[in-house]
Design an enzyme around this catalytic site. Sequence first.
Site, PDB file in Angstrom:
ATOM      1  N   ASP A 126       0.792  -1.223   0.000  1.00  0.00           N
ATOM      2  CA  ASP A 126       0.000   0.000   0.000  1.00  0.00           C
ATOM      3  C   ASP A 126       0.826   1.276   0.000  1.00  0.00           C
ATOM      4  O   ASP A 126       0.312   2.357   0.269  1.00  0.00           O
ATOM      5  CB  ASP A 126      -0.945   0.017   1.201  1.00  0.00           C
ATOM      6  CG  ASP A 126      -0.208   0.057   2.534  1.00  0.00           C
ATOM      7  OD1 ASP A 126       1.005  -0.217   2.548  1.00  0.00           O
ATOM      8  OD2 ASP A 126      -0.851   0.360   3.550  1.00  0.00           O
ATOM      9  N   GLU A 127       2.110   1.189  -0.335  1.00  0.00           N
ATOM     10  CA  GLU A 127       2.973   2.370  -0.214  1.00  0.00           C
ATOM     11  C   GLU A 127       4.071   2.342  -1.266  1.00  0.00           C
ATOM     12  O   GLU A 127       4.666   1.297  -1.523  1.00  0.00           O
ATOM     13  CB  GLU A 127       3.598   2.402   1.184  1.00  0.00           C
ATOM     14  CG  GLU A 127       4.487   3.598   1.445  1.00  0.00           C
ATOM     15  CD  GLU A 127       5.061   3.583   2.857  1.00  0.00           C
ATOM     16  OE1 GLU A 127       5.837   4.479   3.185  1.00  0.00           O
ATOM     17  OE2 GLU A 127       4.731   2.657   3.629  1.00  0.00           O
TER      18      GLU A 127
END
Length: 374
Positions: A115-116
């Site tokens: 998610d990053e």
Amino acid sequence: MDAFYASVELLRYPELRGQPVVIGGGRNATPDTLADGTRRFKRLRDYAGRGVVTTSTYEARALGVFSAMGMMKAAQLAPDAILLPTDFDSYRHYSRLFKEAVATFTTQIENRGIDEIYIDLSDLPGDPAETAARIKQAVRDATALSCSISVAPNKLLAKIGSELDKPDGLTILTAADVPPRIWPLPVRKVNGIGPKATEKLAAIGIETVGDLARADLELLQANFGRTYSAWLVEVAQGVDERPVVVSSEPKSMSRETTFERDLHPRQDRGELSAAFTDLCTRVADDLRRKGYEGRTVGIKLRYNDFSTVTRDLTVPLPTADAAEIRRAATECLKRVPLDRRLRLLGVRVTALLPAGSYIAEPQSVQGELPFAPD
């Protein structure tokens, strides 16, 4: 991405928007669909076990529930919160979508997990803030999810800045913003200052990044040594020379599970064997999906007294085959005492290579590893 797993679940269950929701339950946390088509959701107060929170919505975070917190503790803080199971297949799907959307702007992307990401905007024309706004919209168009972006001179400040205005934030940081915006933050907000270092800094009167920026170097060196102290001084001033690393090869892939109750190797052999096979299968699936094979298979056991042991075995040829991984992992199991109840079981594969890249040298034929069937 903002509260990524929870946000994906809210796409599936839009009626839960605005409510405290905790992700981390097992299959028994799956909602029941009633005859009229509505859903009945499980509540956190009904949870019993030793699992940990995977993530939570911002409404649950306002009640004190955060990722990696024990579920039983979370149930004390937010008993009426909705409990949902994890669905990593969905999370990986939306992860691919958001990264593909960003890749339409630049290939200068460093993957930092599901998610990053870091993005190097240096060579892109136009105003970086406008570019970031367009990236945010592209991610929303592709996923129906929001993300928070910080545009900053380096990775350190970008990481910190991305947390300042969540959710759906767009934060611009310059070197001039370090004293007014970064120094008031607690030192734990700096990526690389973990709980132990935070506690040790507090013991010498350093609680904020500003305290760290004003700290005496000799005091830091006396407590942390020269190398880490030098790094602390730099980050307190917002200095970070690390480049965006566009391509990086994973060093290992692993899966592990913490059992709802301690399992005994003999009395709970069937349950443990099924979990063991499942872990091997999932690691193999991860390897094949990402295009890797590995030479070294390992296991991790945590006993009911919280002591942990690991064992590794290097196999003749790289593999991404579940049966081969289980065979090698079984050999590792034979080298650890199985006379106590187990709290956690894990399987990993290391010494990774791109699939098909290994060239074997001529050698004598070697038999299969011994395998103890269930």
